[in-house]
Design a protein around this motif. Sequence first.
Motif, PDB file in Angstrom:
ATOM      1  N   LYS A 246       0.829  -1.204   0.000  1.00 21.90           N
ATOM      2  CA  LYS A 246       0.000   0.000   0.000  1.00 21.90           C
ATOM      3  C   LYS A 246       0.866   1.258   0.000  1.00 21.90           C
ATOM      4  O   LYS A 246       1.910   1.305   0.637  1.00 21.90           O
ATOM      5  CB  LYS A 246      -0.925   0.005   1.221  1.00 21.90           C
ATOM      6  N   GLN A 247       0.416   2.264  -0.717  1.00 22.71           N
ATOM      7  CA  GLN A 247       1.105   3.547  -0.775  1.00 22.71           C
ATOM      8  C   GLN A 247       1.003   4.256   0.568  1.00 22.71           C
ATOM      9  O   GLN A 247      -0.043   4.259   1.205  1.00 22.71           O
ATOM     10  CB  GLN A 247       0.468   4.418  -1.857  1.00 22.71           C
ATOM     11  N   VAL A 248       2.100   4.854   1.013  1.00 22.48           N
ATOM     12  CA  VAL A 248       2.088   5.674   2.223  1.00 22.48           C
ATOM     13  C   VAL A 248       1.566   7.053   1.843  1.00 22.48           C
ATOM     14  O   VAL A 248       2.048   7.669   0.894  1.00 22.48           O
ATOM     15  CB  VAL A 248       3.495   5.782   2.838  1.00 22.48           C
ATOM     16  N   THR A 249       0.558   7.529   2.573  1.00 22.47           N
ATOM     17  CA  THR A 249      -0.066   8.812   2.258  1.00 22.47           C
ATOM     18  C   THR A 249      -0.210   9.653   3.519  1.00 22.47           C
ATOM     19  O   THR A 249      -0.098   9.151   4.634  1.00 22.47           O
ATOM     20  CB  THR A 249      -1.457   8.614   1.630  1.00 22.47           C
ATOM     21  N   ALA A 250      -0.486  10.938   3.328  1.00 23.07           N
ATOM     22  CA  ALA A 250      -0.718  11.846   4.442  1.00 23.07           C
ATOM     23  C   ALA A 250      -1.892  12.754   4.099  1.00 23.07           C
ATOM     24  O   ALA A 250      -2.045  13.171   2.947  1.00 23.07           O
ATOM     25  CB  ALA A 250       0.523  12.692   4.720  1.00 23.07           C
ATOM     26  N   SER A 251      -2.724  13.051   5.094  1.00 22.55           N
ATOM     27  CA  SER A 251      -3.811  14.008   4.889  1.00 22.55           C
ATOM     28  C   SER A 251      -3.281  15.431   4.965  1.00 22.55           C
ATOM     29  O   SER A 251      -3.666  16.294   4.180  1.00 22.55           O
ATOM     30  CB  SER A 251      -4.906  13.793   5.941  1.00 22.55           C
ATOM     31  N   THR A 252      -2.414  15.673   5.945  1.00 25.11           N
ATOM     32  CA  THR A 252      -1.803  16.988   6.138  1.00 25.11           C
ATOM     33  C   THR A 252      -0.302  16.817   6.283  1.00 25.11           C
ATOM     34  O   THR A 252       0.153  15.886   6.961  1.00 25.11           O
ATOM     35  CB  THR A 252      -2.358  17.678   7.396  1.00 25.11           C
ATOM     36  N   VAL A 253       0.450  17.686   5.662  1.00 21.81           N
ATOM     37  CA  VAL A 253       1.906  17.695   5.803  1.00 21.81           C
ATOM     38  C   VAL A 253       2.307  19.035   6.397  1.00 21.81           C
ATOM     39  O   VAL A 253       1.932  20.090   5.884  1.00 21.81           O
ATOM     40  CB  VAL A 253       2.614  17.488   4.452  1.00 21.81           C
ATOM     41  N   LEU A 287       0.596  21.850   4.204  1.00 24.20           N
ATOM     42  CA  LEU A 287       0.020  21.367   2.957  1.00 24.20           C
ATOM     43  C   LEU A 287      -1.246  20.587   3.276  1.00 24.20           C
ATOM     44  O   LEU A 287      -1.218  19.626   4.062  1.00 24.20           O
ATOM     45  CB  LEU A 287       1.008  20.459   2.219  1.00 24.20           C
ATOM     46  N   ARG A 288      -2.350  20.997   2.689  1.00 23.59           N
ATOM     47  CA  ARG A 288      -3.606  20.265   2.859  1.00 23.59           C
ATOM     48  C   ARG A 288      -4.520  20.567   1.673  1.00 23.59           C
ATOM     49  O   ARG A 288      -4.503  21.671   1.128  1.00 23.59           O
ATOM     50  CB  ARG A 288      -4.304  20.632   4.171  1.00 23.59           C
ATOM     51  N   GLN A 320      -6.358  18.956   7.901  1.00 23.92           N
ATOM     52  CA  GLN A 320      -7.344  18.025   7.369  1.00 23.92           C
ATOM     53  C   GLN A 320      -7.339  16.771   8.245  1.00 23.92           C
ATOM     54  O   GLN A 320      -6.287  16.304   8.689  1.00 23.92           O
ATOM     55  CB  GLN A 320      -7.017  17.643   5.921  1.00 23.92           C
ATOM     56  N   ARG A 321      -8.501  16.213   8.497  1.00 18.65           N
ATOM     57  CA  ARG A 321      -8.576  15.017   9.344  1.00 18.65           C
ATOM     58  C   ARG A 321      -7.880  13.851   8.660  1.00 18.65           C
ATOM     59  O   ARG A 321      -7.995  13.650   7.462  1.00 18.65           O
ATOM     60  CB  ARG A 321     -10.031  14.670   9.653  1.00 18.65           C
ATOM     61  N   GLY A 322      -7.164  13.086   9.454  1.00 19.75           N
ATOM     62  CA  GLY A 322      -6.396  11.969   8.944  1.00 19.75           C
ATOM     63  C   GLY A 322      -4.956  12.055   9.431  1.00 19.75           C
ATOM     64  O   GLY A 322      -4.633  12.834  10.329  1.00 19.75           O
ATOM     65  N   GLN A 323      -4.110  11.237   8.864  1.00 25.00           N
ATOM     66  CA  GLN A 323      -2.717  11.173   9.309  1.00 25.00           C
ATOM     67  C   GLN A 323      -1.971  12.472   9.000  1.00 25.00           C
ATOM     68  O   GLN A 323      -2.076  13.016   7.912  1.00 25.00           O
ATOM     69  CB  GLN A 323      -2.003  10.003   8.634  1.00 25.00           C
TER      70      GLN A 323
END
Length: 332
Positions: A246-253, A287-288, A320-323
Amino acid sequence: MAMMVRQRATRTRRTTTTALLAAALAASLAAGCTTSDGPRDDGRGREQSPAPNESGNRQAQGSVLAVKIDNVRAARPHMGLNEADIVYVEQVEAGLSRLMAVYAQKLPKTIGPVRSARESDLELLGQFDRPTLAFSGAQSKLMPLIDKAPLEAEPPGKASDAYFRSPYRRSPHNLYLRPGRLMPSAPGTKALTTGFRFGAAPGGGKAETSRTVRYPAARHTFTWSASQNRWLVAMDGTAATTTDGKQVTASTVVVQYVKVRQSAFHDFLGNYTPYTETVGSGKASVLRNGRAYDDVRWKRPKAADGTTFTTRDGKPMNFQRGQVWVVLAKAP
């Protein structure tokens, strides 16, 4: 013709062998292979774990789990990274990077590879209420500081049943954690006392499709995916994935610009450990939702405080909600 047949047979055997090794690695990680229960970080006796403490409390209900994760090329792909609530990226010796993953809402079955702690980790973790820190060891002179810090230290020397080494990776990139043996359950979002705010995006910002943060010997790139509504993570020019593909992703950086100075500690090659100061104030880029907010301020008055992020007009910078990925970059 006979030579072509032999070449095809050789390629078939190689493909089959590679697939079998990948399957064996995944199976060993999921099952918790116990080829060794102690850290073998550099093989030179430079990193030590504290002595076992039979009276130690390993339940740690209500506190987050923070895990130091190896991040050199040989340590990838990672395991359990996508389940983290926060991923901190910090600079270590020789200009490389290391990760600290923080878990509150969900505990994956396996996390790793696990590596050693650094002095600045103690300051960074001060914003949580007595967090549990899983790490493979630390320099002997740093261990007394870890013992005095307001956290629950859980290296293999204290919690050997929670760690295992995979025979399908080379040491020191093969130590993994079974977090369920440290904590009975995830503590929940109330344990995330970082000061982060989540909600609707503020006005302003600029459209951004990609952002790269560089360390002397590492780089992290975040590319916006409108279809996934996430930032796709790449490390050193290669897409970051987990062992299940699975690709590693982020909601907010968050690119948090901080002071990075030389600490009093160094590795066996003489490379001094950078100390990343996360108490104070400074600038940040957030970043979002495919936009970059470059005029953000961060503030953390004391080590026991969370870190607040505000826009130019002093309003909270909502994530943004998430990781959330927080990349601790040296201030220009």
